[in-house]
Scaffold this active site. Structure first.
Site, short mmCIF file in Angstrom:
data_model
loop_
_atom_site.label_atom_id
_atom_site.label_comp_id
_atom_site.label_asym_id
_atom_site.label_seq_id
_atom_site.Cartn_x
_atom_site.Cartn_y
_atom_site.Cartn_z
N GLU A 286 0.81 -1.22 0.00
CA GLU A 286 0.00 0.00 0.00
C GLU A 286 0.85 1.28 0.00
O GLU A 286 0.55 2.24 0.70
CB GLU A 286 -0.96 0.00 1.20
N LYS B 203 1.73 -8.65 -13.91
CA LYS B 203 1.41 -8.71 -12.48
C LYS B 203 1.26 -10.19 -12.20
O LYS B 203 0.15 -10.72 -12.14
CB LYS B 203 0.12 -7.93 -12.18
N HIS C 9 5.00 10.16 -2.57
CA HIS C 9 4.55 10.85 -1.36
C HIS C 9 3.14 10.39 -0.98
O HIS C 9 2.14 10.93 -1.46
CB HIS C 9 4.61 12.36 -1.57
#
Length: 239
Positions: free
Chosen positions: A15, A40, A179
């Site tokens: 996450e 993936k 960020h």
């Protein structure tokens, strides 16, 4: 024609925007004139639509890639429950086989100029009783891009992960500062510290800083990445 490039994308944690950054990289490669595909290989957490099981992360990668791969090639192991893959695989009777993933990757390389392989979770997430995602990166033999979730504790997480990558004999081709906490104090200083340490110890460049985005916009984030520098780093790592 030059040989295709490929990169393994890992993160300091789960996450922290690994899929988001992978999608941004795909957009960037496409703008760079490259045919870009995504793998993936292991996805945990599926939903059903029109009788087909899908994964949100894989959907994001498909939307960003300009080379479409069949779902069974892009994600050979799609697990239904959103939890640690080795736990879910055991419950669902699935064996996460690295050879299968390597074969899918080999095929993907025949269809694209660059293949972005997104790992699952952090760098050492167990896949079975004896192997983890680091073993997957080694089996693929790829240079690694590290996505650092910029939040409290990110310096240690970044340096520890870089050490683990080196210990497996892999090249850290670069890293991305994502960020994830817009309220973090001293974010610039944290990024500068990681940049200096990874440049000095690993010669790993900062590929880009991605500002906090709500909602996430991979196409916009692509402009915050130095794709030319990443391509050069991947080419250097290949030799």
């Amino acid at each position: 024609m030059s040989a295709p490039l490929s990169v393994f994308v890992t993160g300091t944690d789960t996450e922290i925007g690994k899929t988001f950054v992978s999608a941004a990289m795909l957009h960037g490669f496409a703008r760079h004139g490259l045919r870009a595909a995504a793998l993936k290989p292991i996805a945990a957490g599926a939903y059903e639509r029109d009788g087909v099981w899908r994964n949100e992360d894989a959907d994001q990668l498909d939307a960003a890639a300009n080379v479409a791969l069949p779902p069974e090639l892009r994600t050979p192991f799609l697990l239904k429950a959103p939890a640690a893959p080795h736990i879910v695989a055991a419950q669902e009777g699935v064996t996460l086989d690295l050879d299968t993933i390597v074969a899918c990757h080999r095929e993907a390389l025949t269809r694209a100029d660059v293949v972005v392989v997104e790992g699952v979770g952090g760098f050492r997430v167990p896949l079975n009783d004896t192997q983890d995602t680091a073993d997957l990166a080694v089996a693929l033999g790829l240079p690694v891009v590290l996505v650092v979730g910029v939040r409290l504790g990110c310096i240690s997480h970044a340096l520890l992960t870089a050490d683990a990558i080196r210990q497996r004999g892999l090249t850290l081709a670069g890293w991305v500062a994502n960020h994830v906490d817009p309220a973090m104090s001293f974010a610039d200083e944290n990024v500068a510290t990681i940049r200096d340490w990874l440049a000095r110890e690993r010669r790993a460049p900062l590929i880009g800083r991605i500002a906090h985005m709500t909602p996430a916009a991979p196409e916009s984030a692509a402009a915050m990445l130095d794709i030319a520098a990443l391509v050069e780093s991947l080419r250097t790592a290949r030799h």
